[in-house]
Design a protein around this motif. Structure first.
Motif, PDB file in Angstrom:
ATOM      1  N   CYS A 111      15.465 127.725  39.581  1.00  0.00           N
ATOM      2  CA  CYS A 111      14.144 128.202  39.138  1.00  0.00           C
ATOM      3  C   CYS A 111      14.011 129.692  39.455  1.00  0.00           C
ATOM      4  CB  CYS A 111      13.036 127.498  39.907  1.00  0.00           C
ATOM      5  SG  CYS A 111      13.044 125.727  39.713  1.00  0.00           S
ATOM      6  N   GLY A 112      13.201 130.380  38.670  1.00  0.00           N
ATOM      7  CA  GLY A 112      12.805 131.762  38.959  1.00  0.00           C
ATOM      8  C   GLY A 112      13.990 132.683  39.160  1.00  0.00           C
ATOM      9  N   SER A 113      13.929 133.457  40.232  1.00  0.00           N
ATOM     10  CA  SER A 113      14.979 134.446  40.497  1.00  0.00           C
ATOM     11  C   SER A 113      16.339 133.775  40.638  1.00  0.00           C
ATOM     12  CB  SER A 113      14.691 135.191  41.803  1.00  0.00           C
ATOM     13  OG  SER A 113      13.488 135.875  41.692  1.00  0.00           O
ATOM     14  N   ALA A 114      16.361 132.591  41.239  1.00  0.00           N
ATOM     15  CA  ALA A 114      17.636 131.890  41.426  1.00  0.00           C
ATOM     16  C   ALA A 114      18.249 131.580  40.052  1.00  0.00           C
ATOM     17  CB  ALA A 114      17.418 130.617  42.235  1.00  0.00           C
ATOM     18  N   MET A 115      17.372 131.268  39.090  1.00  0.00           N
ATOM     19  CA  MET A 115      17.873 130.999  37.728  1.00  0.00           C
ATOM     20  C   MET A 115      18.426 132.303  37.109  1.00  0.00           C
ATOM     21  SD  MET A 115      17.202 131.044  34.263  1.00  0.00           S
ATOM     22  CE  MET A 115      15.463 131.342  34.018  1.00  0.00           C
ATOM     23  N   LEU A 137      23.609 124.068  41.662  1.00  0.00           N
ATOM     24  CA  LEU A 137      22.188 124.247  41.964  1.00  0.00           C
ATOM     25  C   LEU A 137      22.070 125.500  42.817  1.00  0.00           C
ATOM     26  CD1 LEU A 137      20.949 121.663  40.833  1.00  0.00           C
ATOM     27  CD2 LEU A 137      22.876 120.939  42.260  1.00  0.00           C
ATOM     28  N   ILE A 138      21.138 126.378  42.443  1.00  0.00           N
ATOM     29  CA  ILE A 138      20.956 127.584  43.265  1.00  0.00           C
ATOM     30  C   ILE A 138      19.546 127.542  43.839  1.00  0.00           C
ATOM     31  CG2 ILE A 138      21.109 130.103  43.314  1.00  0.00           C
ATOM     32  CD1 ILE A 138      22.595 129.977  40.650  1.00  0.00           C
ATOM     33  N   SER A 139      19.440 127.657  45.149  1.00  0.00           N
ATOM     34  CA  SER A 139      18.106 127.651  45.752  1.00  0.00           C
ATOM     35  C   SER A 139      18.148 128.310  47.122  1.00  0.00           C
ATOM     36  CB  SER A 139      17.604 126.213  45.888  1.00  0.00           C
ATOM     37  OG  SER A 139      16.363 126.197  46.531  1.00  0.00           O
ATOM     38  N   GLN A 140      17.309 129.310  47.307  1.00  0.00           N
ATOM     39  CA  GLN A 140      17.204 129.944  48.623  1.00  0.00           C
ATOM     40  C   GLN A 140      16.700 128.925  49.629  1.00  0.00           C
ATOM     41  OE1 GLN A 140      15.552 131.207  51.983  1.00  0.00           O
ATOM     42  NE2 GLN A 140      13.955 130.948  50.447  1.00  0.00           N
ATOM     43  N   GLU A 198      14.484 123.640  48.956  1.00  0.00           N
ATOM     44  CA  GLU A 198      13.395 122.660  48.916  1.00  0.00           C
ATOM     45  C   GLU A 198      12.610 122.721  47.610  1.00  0.00           C
ATOM     46  OE1 GLU A 198      13.175 120.381  50.995  1.00  0.00           O
ATOM     47  OE2 GLU A 198      14.158 121.124  52.820  1.00  0.00           O
ATOM     48  N   THR A 199      13.076 123.446  46.624  1.00  0.00           N
ATOM     49  CA  THR A 199      12.326 123.562  45.371  1.00  0.00           C
ATOM     50  C   THR A 199      12.345 122.209  44.646  1.00  0.00           C
ATOM     51  OG1 THR A 199      12.862 125.880  45.278  1.00  0.00           O
ATOM     52  CG2 THR A 199      12.188 124.877  43.211  1.00  0.00           C
ATOM     53  N   ALA A 200      11.145 121.680  44.410  1.00  0.00           N
ATOM     54  CA  ALA A 200      11.027 120.293  43.930  1.00  0.00           C
ATOM     55  C   ALA A 200      11.824 120.067  42.639  1.00  0.00           C
ATOM     56  CB  ALA A 200       9.558 119.956  43.710  1.00  0.00           C
ATOM     57  N   ALA A 239       9.261 137.693  53.016  1.00  0.00           N
ATOM     58  CA  ALA A 239       8.494 138.162  51.847  1.00  0.00           C
ATOM     59  C   ALA A 239       8.568 137.071  50.786  1.00  0.00           C
ATOM     60  CB  ALA A 239       9.093 139.457  51.310  1.00  0.00           C
ATOM     61  N   VAL A 240       7.455 136.817  50.127  1.00  0.00           N
ATOM     62  CA  VAL A 240       7.445 135.735  49.134  1.00  0.00           C
ATOM     63  C   VAL A 240       8.438 136.036  48.001  1.00  0.00           C
ATOM     64  CG1 VAL A 240       6.015 134.622  47.373  1.00  0.00           C
ATOM     65  CG2 VAL A 240       5.168 134.851  49.707  1.00  0.00           C
ATOM     66  N   ALA A 241       8.438 137.277  47.541  1.00  0.00           N
ATOM     67  CA  ALA A 241       9.366 137.621  46.450  1.00  0.00           C
ATOM     68  C   ALA A 241      10.772 137.758  47.032  1.00  0.00           C
ATOM     69  CB  ALA A 241       8.938 138.930  45.807  1.00  0.00           C
ATOM     70  N   THR A 242      11.689 137.028  46.480  1.00  0.00           N
ATOM     71  CA  THR A 242      13.046 137.054  47.034  1.00  0.00           C
ATOM     72  C   THR A 242      13.759 138.369  46.704  1.00  0.00           C
ATOM     73  OG1 THR A 242      15.153 135.905  47.123  1.00  0.00           O
ATOM     74  CG2 THR A 242      14.051 135.888  45.001  1.00  0.00           C
ATOM     75  N   THR A 243      14.536 138.866  47.634  1.00  0.00           N
ATOM     76  CA  THR A 243      15.349 140.064  47.375  1.00  0.00           C
ATOM     77  C   THR A 243      16.765 139.833  47.900  1.00  0.00           C
ATOM     78  OG1 THR A 243      14.481 141.048  49.409  1.00  0.00           O
ATOM     79  CG2 THR A 243      13.475 141.757  47.329  1.00  0.00           C
ATOM     80  N   LEU A 259      22.437 137.749  47.372  1.00  0.00           N
ATOM     81  CA  LEU A 259      23.570 136.951  47.855  1.00  0.00           C
ATOM     82  C   LEU A 259      23.933 135.833  46.877  1.00  0.00           C
ATOM     83  CD1 LEU A 259      22.762 136.746  51.676  1.00  0.00           C
ATOM     84  CD2 LEU A 259      24.289 138.307  50.485  1.00  0.00           C
ATOM     85  N   GLN A 260      22.923 135.318  46.175  1.00  0.00           N
ATOM     86  CA  GLN A 260      23.228 134.307  45.143  1.00  0.00           C
ATOM     87  C   GLN A 260      24.114 134.948  44.072  1.00  0.00           C
ATOM     88  OE1 GLN A 260      19.163 133.468  44.080  1.00  0.00           O
ATOM     89  NE2 GLN A 260      18.891 131.931  45.673  1.00  0.00           N
ATOM     90  N   VAL A 261      23.747 136.183  43.687  1.00  0.00           N
ATOM     91  CA  VAL A 261      24.549 136.901  42.683  1.00  0.00           C
ATOM     92  C   VAL A 261      25.963 137.135  43.223  1.00  0.00           C
ATOM     93  CG1 VAL A 261      24.769 139.064  41.397  1.00  0.00           C
ATOM     94  CG2 VAL A 261      22.525 137.994  41.618  1.00  0.00           C
ATOM     95  N   SER A 269      12.628 142.705  35.946  1.00  0.00           N
ATOM     96  CA  SER A 269      11.301 142.566  35.359  1.00  0.00           C
ATOM     97  C   SER A 269      10.435 141.600  36.173  1.00  0.00           C
ATOM     98  CB  SER A 269      11.471 142.076  33.918  1.00  0.00           C
ATOM     99  OG  SER A 269      10.249 141.672  33.401  1.00  0.00           O
ATOM    100  N   LEU A 270      11.022 140.470  36.573  1.00  0.00           N
ATOM    101  CA  LEU A 270      10.260 139.485  37.362  1.00  0.00           C
ATOM    102  C   LEU A 270       9.785 140.113  38.676  1.00  0.00           C
ATOM    103  CD1 LEU A 270       9.252 136.556  37.789  1.00  0.00           C
ATOM    104  CD2 LEU A 270      11.419 136.075  38.912  1.00  0.00           C
ATOM    105  N   LYS A 271      10.708 140.845  39.331  1.00  0.00           N
ATOM    106  CA  LYS A 271      10.368 141.445  40.636  1.00  0.00           C
ATOM    107  C   LYS A 271       9.195 142.388  40.464  1.00  0.00           C
ATOM    108  CE  LYS A 271      11.836 139.854  42.877  1.00  0.00           C
ATOM    109  NZ  LYS A 271      12.169 138.672  43.445  1.00  0.00           N
ATOM    110  N   LEU A 272       9.270 143.218  39.421  1.00  0.00           N
ATOM    111  CA  LEU A 272       8.205 144.206  39.221  1.00  0.00           C
ATOM    112  C   LEU A 272       6.876 143.512  38.967  1.00  0.00           C
ATOM    113  CD1 LEU A 272       7.696 147.343  38.744  1.00  0.00           C
ATOM    114  CD2 LEU A 272       7.617 146.701  36.356  1.00  0.00           C
ATOM    115  N   SER A 312       8.089 128.610  48.849  1.00  0.00           N
ATOM    116  CA  SER A 312       8.944 127.458  48.652  1.00  0.00           C
ATOM    117  C   SER A 312       8.146 126.489  47.779  1.00  0.00           C
ATOM    118  CB  SER A 312       9.226 126.920  50.048  1.00  0.00           C
ATOM    119  OG  SER A 312       9.906 125.742  49.991  1.00  0.00           O
ATOM    120  N   VAL A 313       8.572 126.331  46.528  1.00  0.00           N
ATOM    121  CA  VAL A 313       7.735 125.608  45.566  1.00  0.00           C
ATOM    122  C   VAL A 313       8.083 124.123  45.626  1.00  0.00           C
ATOM    123  CG1 VAL A 313       6.916 125.525  43.188  1.00  0.00           C
ATOM    124  CG2 VAL A 313       7.567 127.692  44.202  1.00  0.00           C
ATOM    125  N   THR A 314       7.393 123.429  46.526  1.00  0.00           N
ATOM    126  CA  THR A 314       7.752 122.045  46.812  1.00  0.00           C
ATOM    127  C   THR A 314       7.010 121.039  45.931  1.00  0.00           C
ATOM    128  OG1 THR A 314       6.192 122.170  48.625  1.00  0.00           O
ATOM    129  CG2 THR A 314       8.497 122.460  49.182  1.00  0.00           C
TER     130      THR A 314
END
Ligand code: F6R
Length: 587
Positions: free
Chosen positions: A287-291, A332-335, A338-340, A384-388, A393-395, A466-469, A583-585
């Protein structure tokens, strides 16, 4: 997303509970509350907004003398953020806090209303509370056990009963741990909440019921479970800003260090990585940045091997028809782990007998535990809520996987591997150019719309830019394949519209430059990030030229720092953007 802390010990729990909530703030919330209990009284205090407003209220109250309490940060799902909807909730004998969503809450509520139960909130949590109360006849474990057989959905509960001095906890599809101190026991959503008090903890498994009295007893369906006591490796200072103004900045600045830590074992021995060429098809799900990290992985794997790769948003993948007719690996990529939706996608693949590999940060998280294989990134806690740094590291991990697959396919030679060793140093140099990012930020922060363009790998990188901004600065922003912009969206480009173009792929560079010309001709402010000198535009950030596998790693920090500086100039709440949760549970 929502946070729980609970305490049973010898001290007045107020300070621990408030500090625990502050440590969970990064997960995202819009209201909070605490409940304290002694033999005679239960005191509940709740507040909308920041924890500081709860703290003010708590400090203005005459608190009861007690040594047990629970607390919660709520991220609204059922019902608006309000004091009535904030947790803890109390129905009859039962007071509790809850993370997750009770999916059959409306049906259960209808039944309970017929039984004359009175509800004071719009929440699913109050319904769960009423259900436990309905089954409570003096035996708390039995009541919880009966209730969880009726409740559908996800939950982590921390509960106390009016006529008992014990604390209880239970979870399903939402994390919860028990921490052990000196003559005190903690319950928390994650270790970050309690790390300044203890590093000894146990994970609570699905539907285990924890009873905390003079000692801790854990049962599953009535059978006692012996819990392994783990030692957390994060330190209390990893929660400090270490002199940085924001966690987001601190975490971006940590990137060279965490890259070194994450990459080292694989630089030393690439055999530690799975070989993707053993599969006929790869599905990357997140999901999100991980995607978006997955989009970079897809491009690198497809461009450098003959493998087929799809990238899917987990919330779609879990429900769509997926044909598994080839030897498939689901990554599966997830920081958080716990992403539902990502958990559900993983379980779907496993149910179909498909192998799963998780790229995950949190050891002990659901995805780390349930996936077939794991590659851990060493980001440490990301507050920080927004992942950096975790996204970075996922990349990096996907770049290594792609490189190894290309080596196995005989499509590259091993000289590229030497380059990965210099990536952390290159990233450090990029991070040092703070003035350049600030200058760009100053030229764009007052605009309403910003576009990112790129082709192939550069498009994949621009999506996260774009998402980060947008998430930290609240400026509307979109990423486009450079060739696609003129098929509609270019109508939004006018005098001064910022267009950030990423141009690192040498094969397609000239094509992207033509697209930059098109927006320039319509008045756009053109910002270029490239590994070559491209002149004639408003700003150029020139990054080092790297092999295709590692090129994104020196572009990502530029985009993160531009987003950071823009958000700062706009006075945004950078570490806790509105409406977002770490963490979008829930689905
Ligand atoms: C954006 C962001 C989110 C997460 C997404 C997945 O900055 O942090 O888009 O990437 O919610 O979270 P994890 O990686 O924990 O599964």
């Amino acid at each position: 997303m929502c946070g729980i802390v609970g305490y049973k010990g010898k001290q007045q729990p107020k300070d621990f509970l408030l500090e625990g909530l502050k440590n969970l703030e990064y997960r995202g919330y819009d209201s909070s509350g605490i409940a304290l209990k002694n033999d005679d009284e239960i005191q509940i205090i709740r507040s909308v907004g920041k924890i500081s407003s709860l703290e003010e209220k708590v400090n203005n109250e005459n608190l009861i003398n007690c040594s047990m309490g629970i607390a919660h940060t709520r991220w609204a799902t059922h019902g608006i953020p309000s004091e009535e909807n904030a947790h803890p909730h109390r129905v009859g004998n039962v007071t509790l806090v809850h993370n997750g969503i009770i999916e059959n809450a409306s049906e259960l509520k209808e039944e309970l209303l017929k039984e004359n139960v009175v509800f004071n909130s719009e929440t699913d949590t109050e319904v769960a509370c009423a259900i436990i109360n309905k089954y409570y006849e003096g035996n708390a474990v039995e009541a919880i056990n009966r209730a969880i057989k009726v409740l559908k959905g996800s939950y982590a509960f921390c509960i106390f009963f009016e006529d008992s001095d014990k604390l209880y906890a239970v979870r399903k599809d939402s994390p919860l741990i028990i921490g052990y101190g000196e003559e005190e026991v903690y319950v928390a959503s994650d270790i970050a909440a309690i790390i300044s008090y203890t590093n000894k903890y146990s994970l609570i498994e699905e539907n285990e019921i924890v009873e905390i009295g003079d000692r801790v007893t854990v049962t599953l369906d009535g059978n006692v479970v012996n819990k392994e006591v783990l030692t957390a490796t994060i330190s209390a200072d990893s929660k400090d800003k270490c002199g940085y103004e924001h966690y987001m900045l601190k975490e971006i600045m940590e990137e060279p260090l965490v890259l070194e830590k994450t990459l080292k074992p694989y630089i030393d021995n690439l055999d530690k990585l799975p070989d993707l060429t053993e599969y006929e098809e790869i599905h990357i799900v997140a999901c999100g940045s991980a995607m978006y990290a997955g989009m970079i992985g897809k491009t690198l794997i497809e461009e450098n091997t003959n493998l087929r790769v799809t990238v899917e948003v987990a919330s779609e993948y879990r429900y769509k028809k997926v044909i598994y007719d080839r030897k498939t690996l689901v990554i599966l990529i997830s920081q958080s782990g716990e992403t539902a939706d990502t958990i559900a996608a993983m379980r779907k693949a496993k149910m179909a007998g498909i192998e799963t590999l998780a790229i995950v940060n949190v050891v002990g998280s659901t995805i780390a535990r349930e996936s077939g294989n794991q590659l851990f990134i060493e980001a440490g806690p990301e507050i920080a809520v927004a992942t950096t740094k975790a996204y970075m590291l996922q990349v990096a991990m996907l770049s290594l996987l792609a490189y190894k697959a290309a080596l196995s396919s005989g499509l590259v030679n091993d000289s590229v591997m030497n380059e990965i060793k210099i990536v952390p140093r290159m990233v450090r140099e990029i991070l040092d150019r703070r003035d350049d990012y600030l200058e760009i930020a100053k030229s764009i922060y007052e605009r309403d719309d910003i576009f990112f363009i790129g082709r192939k790998i550069d498009y994949a990188v621009s999506m996260e830019g774009s998402l980060k901004l947008k998430e930290v600065s609240y400026i509307h922003s979109e990423a486009y394949q450079a060739g696609e912009l003129k098929h509609g969206t270019i109508s939004l480009v006018d005098d001064g519209t910022p267009v950030i173009s990423i141009i690192t792929d040498k094969d397609i560079k000239e094509k992207t430059i033509s697209n930059v010309q098109e927006v320039k001709a319509r008045g756009a402010k053109c910002i270029i990030i490239s590994n070559e000198e491209i002149t004639g535009y408003d700003h150029l950030i020139q990054v080092p030229k790297m092999s295709d596998f590692f090129q994104p790693l020196v572009v990502v920090p530029c985009l993160q720092l531009i987003a950071y500086e823009v958000a700062k100039l706009r006075g945004c709440d950078i570490d806790k953007p509105k409406n977002l949760a770490k963490s979008v549970t829930v689905e």
